[in-house]
Design an enzyme around this catalytic site. Structure first.
Site, PDB file in Angstrom:
ATOM      1  N   GLY A   1       0.826  -1.291   0.206  1.00 17.61           N
ATOM      2  CA  GLY A   1      -0.019  -0.069   0.201  1.00 17.61           C
ATOM      3  C   GLY A   1       0.904   1.229   0.088  1.00 17.61           C
TER       4      GLY A   1
ATOM      5  N   LYS B   1      64.223 -15.102 -13.124  1.00 14.81           N
ATOM      6  CA  LYS B   1      64.347 -13.392 -13.017  1.00 14.81           C
ATOM      7  C   LYS B   1      65.626 -12.866 -13.309  1.00 14.81           C
ATOM      8  CE  LYS B   1      62.599 -13.856  -9.007  1.00 14.81           C
ATOM      9  NZ  LYS B   1      62.671 -15.237  -9.084  1.00 14.81           N
TER      10      LYS B   1
ATOM     11  N   SER C   1      59.439 -11.677  -4.569  1.00 19.87           N
ATOM     12  CA  SER C   1      58.354 -10.952  -4.063  1.00 19.87           C
ATOM     13  C   SER C   1      56.917 -11.619  -4.143  1.00 19.87           C
ATOM     14  CB  SER C   1      58.412  -9.669  -4.872  1.00 19.87           C
ATOM     15  OG  SER C   1      58.415  -9.747  -6.261  1.00 19.87           O
TER      16      SER C   1
END
Lengths: 657, 270
Positions: free
Chosen positions: A44, A489, A557
């Site tokens: 309502g 790396k 890392s």
């Protein structure tokens, strides 16, 4: 009947110069409050608004008759709801699809009533309506009681920051105005709100259809001594602008008008004053406010929360849209990850591994989910348990999660001032979710640096970055090689250094051997020490890159957070994450230093890949599969990447010439 | 901060967002009070400048003094003006005043289609428009940043969520965004602001001793003045505080059918 143009004019002549605006506000303008009406479908809401309008004499002339005629034509009973349901599709189906706003006035003030749809399908429209409200009326039908959307809407009100709530138990006519029924619903729902940390202001029994307790009390609810809906509205208070909160000035744009550089933006909280030193985050640059700029308004020396202004600075800084200005003593957090509570509206689930655009105040950042901690069904508060991979949050669910952004953003924790503590997520073209930032023990970036560095300011030398780039023929940057031990790396780093050097580039390699013997000789291999090691390498790499040199780093890392920290201290685009990727079995076979063997034998503790985790980059700039490519091929692909980057940088600088 | 300043600051924020996000941006200027207030707010946002062109969709049936007033402000405020006209339809004469089209059809070609022609020609992707929520029920459902597809159609059943001043600024190629900085203003607010800022508005809004004035301005054949004795902005404000007559009651095209205006707007009308 058109007035002739000869007798036009004069009451408001156009002026060449802006006329002086009147400084005093019109008292007649008065106060305005925005109220959202929420609740389950068919409880309502729209009817309540129609009734409120009718009973306060606020309906436009002819509107009631127009609605009655329309209902007759369609052969359906007249519904108050049709006042707000403006779309043909809404009238045809007797539902509210989209939120709408309508104005009305009591003797006390002006109200904007925001009607929100109650269907689950239209939650995004409910959220749109509720996000700007000062207070809410939450409607629950007495005969149906508390339903899913009653709870979900309550939850969302809390999340959206709506703190004043009156709960209306509607359709009391259908339960014979039963006091017991009203109290049972009130008690159930009060408990629900309290469990969310929300304190409802009021519960009121009403019948919108019959007009009981809307604008007037009725005999049928004689047992009720509390307020009517109208009185409840007037008991709400406006949300004060956070003028006393810490200063947050969100830079929206930078204008160059009349040979001046003006930072345009809005004071989101606090007060900004001429002569004050302001810190701009992200970036941490400080300058002093020289002027506050407005047009056709009296000049002032301060601007308060809510004001859209421009400012000029005494020292020119490179500050862009997205920067947040604050006082040095009380800055926002500046991090690339934070914990948040998010509600999701997107058609596609919010999924870990996908990228989204975060919009927070005027900042925008590429972001993704780091972890999903908890998913909640907001209609029951139950935790949703799913084992699917990757984890995802479905439409209309709420989740607590950790987000990470590609670069640091300035933010605050949700609390007293919120503009910098909430955000939306954009998926593709669409705003697909919203969230608030939760506390999580964030490091207050300046908590120790403030004490240590109060008197340190950036001194810019007389040689600029552009000049260095021009002389060297390339900009400085950091190529951050990350990967397992023996992934290749260092081999790649030193071969790359040789090749770039031979091409006339300024280049330098940083690896563990170089820093562990000197700069970091005080550090061991505990997680804290590893983190500090990476931080120092990052800071050093930053300085060397700033000198115009290409820095190649070769460190395992293993932690994303550590690498992200380094990314965050470098200028955007200067950090190039290179994932040197080889399966651990291959690395172990290579094992040039015999470290894997020692780790397997238990002689080295916490060895990455064996007894400690390696968190692979989720979105590296470059990935090298060293189990498939030769060293020469890997090096060649990095060189190619750098060449491309240089070409782009040149194009951009040509455009700006 | 008082309510009027709050409205003003919010609008300036929205206009600045639009300028930042849309490279090809224009502002619609209908010469009426709302879009003139909008123009004033743009000058506030850009400190006296208007850094984008204004588009006036001219149906050629506008009340003549509107054009005089328009051209005067263009000169005095140093504005860039683009006038859009649907020349083809005007040449063919298929208009309402010629008796060859209904009012709604006429709005469709002379306003909506003319607007589309201007947007296409200049490749505008953002258009600032001065509509307000309290004017009319479908406008009450608008967003500040409201997308229109490549046919200019408004998908009103599926509008983007809009919260905390984060707007939809990403969209598919070919679509454009309507930006509505005045959405949260009421008719009275507009006049209160005109009064506070002393903004020059076209004198058609004032009664000049003849007992009538225009409350809403459009094309001469479809716009009727209202009975009123309000001669000043203050008197208009007073009158509006009392009235329960809707603002667009003088606009005939809204009334051809229950959803006439909704259909026009879905198809790209302002």
């Amino acid at each position: 009947m058109i007035p002739e143009s000869s007798d036009l004019d004069t009451s408001n002549p156009a002026a060449q110069e802006p006329p002086p605006a009147r400084t005093t506000a019109h008292s007649s303008v008065g106060e305005q409050l925005k109220i959202v009406i929420v609740g389950h479908v068919d409880h309502g809401k729209s009817t309540l608004i129609g009734r409120l309008f009718h009973d306060t004499g606020s309906l436009p002339e002819g509107k009631l008759e127009q609605l009655q005629r329309a209902a007759e034509r369609r052969g359906v009973p007249f519904e108050w709801a049709n006042l707000m349901d403006a779309l043909q599709s809404e009238r045809d189906q007797n539902i509210t699809i989209d939120t709408a706003q309508i104005w009305f006035r009591t003797h006390k003030r002006q109200y904007v009533l925001i009607d929100a749809p109650g269907h689950e399908e239209f939650i995004k429209n409910m959220v749109t309506g509720a996000a700007s409200a000062n207070a809410a009326l939450l409607v629950i039908a007495a005969e149906e009681g508390v339903r899913e959307q009653s709870r979900r809407h309550g939850y969302l009100l809390g999340l959206l920051g709506v703190r004043q709530i009156a709960v209306l138990v509607n359709k009391m006519d259908l339960v014979d105005y039963s006091r017991a029924r009203f109290e049972a619903i009130a008690s159930e729902y009060r408990e629900f709100l309290l469990s969310l940390g929300l304190q409802p202001n009021l519960f009121i029994p009403i019948s919108a259809k019959q007009g009981d307790n809307i604008a007037q009390r009725g005999d049928r609810l004689a047992w009720w001594n509390g307020p009517t809906v109208l009185e409840a509205l007037d008991s709400f208070t406006p949300s004060p602008a956070p003028v006393d909160a810490p200063l947050r000035f969100a830079v929206q744009d930078v204008y160059r008008f009349d040979n001046r550089r003006i930072l345009a933006g809005r004071v989101e909280s606090g007060t900004l004053r001429v002569g004050e030193r302001v810190l701009f985050t992200p970036g941490n640059k400080v300058s002093t406010v020289k002027t506050i700029e407005r047009w056709s308004a009296p000049p002032t020396l301060e601007a308060r929360a809510g004001e859209s202004i421009g400012i000029t600075l005494t020292e020119q800084l490179f500050v862009e849209r997205g920067a947040v200005g604050s006082l040095e003593s009380d800055p926002p957090f500046e991090l690339a990850h934070f914990k948040a509570r998010v509600f999701w509206l997107g058609r596609q689930p919010l999924t870990k591994g996908r990228r989204y655009k975060l919009k927070l105040a005027t900042q925008e950042a590429d972001c993704g989910i780091e972890t999903v901690e908890k998913i909640i069904d907001a209609s029951s508060l139950a935790e949703v348990r799913r084992s699917e991979q990757p984890p995802c949050v479905r439409r209309h669910e709420v989740a607590e999660l950790v987000l990470h952004t590609r670069r640091p953003v300035a933010f605050d924790v949700h609390g007293d001032f919120s503009a910098t503590a909430r955000f939306v997520l954009v998926d593709g073209y669409d705003v697909a979710g919203g969230g608030i930032i939760l506390p999580n023990g964030y490091p207050r970036r300046t908590s120790d640096s403030l004490h240590k560095s109060t008197n340190i300011y950036w001194t810019s030398g007389k040689v600029t970055r552009q000049q260095r780039t021009l002389r060297n023929g390339h900009p400085g940057c950091v190529l951050w090689l990350t990967g397992l031990s023996a992934s290749g790396k260092s081999t790649i780093a030193y071969e790359l250094e040789r090749q770039l050097f031979n091409r006339g580039r300024h280049v330098y390699v940083l690896d563990g051997d170089k820093v562990r013997h000197g700069l970091c000789s005080d550090l061991a291999f505990s997680p804290e020490d590893r983190k500090e090691n990476i931080r120092r390498v990052g800071e050093m790499a930053k300085i060397i890159a700033d000198s115009g040199t290409i820095v190649i780093t070769a460190f395992i890392s293993p932690y994303r957070a550590d690498r992200r920290l380094v990314r965050s201290i470098l200028n955007e685009g200067d950090f190039i994450e290179v994932y040197v990727n080889a399966p651990v079995q291959i690395c172990e076979q290579r094992d040039p230093k015999g470290l894997y063997a020692k780790a397997r034998a238990g002689q080295i503790k916490d060895f990455t890949g064996v007894s400690a985790p390696y968190e692979a980059p989720e979105d590296p700039e470059l990935e090298l599969r060293t189990d498939q490519a030769t060293v020469e091929e890997s090096v060649a692909s990095i060189v190619e990447f750098l060449e491309q980057m240089n070409r782009k940088a040149r194009e951009v600088s040509d455009m700006h010439r | 901060m008082d309510s009027l300043s709050r409205l003003e600051n919010q609008s300036i924020y929205i206009i600045r967002e639009a300028f930042n996000k849309f490279e090809h941006l224009a502002m619609l200027w209908s010469i009426g009070k709302d879009s003139t207030v909008l123009l004033w707010l743009a000058r506030k946002a850009f400190l006296g400048h208007v850094p984008f062109p204004l588009v006036h969709v001219d149906t050629s049936y506008k009340i003549p003094s509107m054009i005089e007033y328009r051209d005067r402000l263009v000169r005095e405020w140093n504005l860039e003006l683009i006038v859009g006209k649907n020349e083809e339809v005007l040449r063919g004469g298929t208009t309402y005043p010629n008796g060859k089209a209904t009012r709604v059809e006429c709005c469709g070609t002379l306003k909506r289609d003319a607007l589309k022609q201007v947007l296409d020609k200049h490749h505008f992707t953002g258009v600032i428009v001065g509509v307000r929520r309290d004017e009319e029920p479908t406008r009450a459902k608008e967003r500040y940043f409201s997308p229109r597809d490549k046919n200019m159609e408004w998908n009103v059943e599926d509008q983007p969520p809009e919260l905390w001043d984060q707007f939809k600024t990403d969209f598919e190629k070919g679509a454009h965004i309507r930006i509505h900085p005045l959405l949260h203003w009421t008719e009275v607010n507009v006049w209160e602001y005109i009064e506070r800022e002393r903004i020059p508005v076209i004198p058609l809004y004032f009664a000049n001793g003849k007992g009538v004035r225009y409350r809403s301005l459009g094309c001469a054949p479809c716009t009727a003045p209202i009975t009123s004795n309000a001669r000043t902005v203050a008197e208009i404000i007073e009158e509006l505080r009392q009235t329960r007559t809707p603002e667009r009651s003088g606009r005939a095209q809204d009334k051809e059918s229950e959803d006439a205006f909704e259909k026009l707007r879905r198809d790209g009308y302002m």
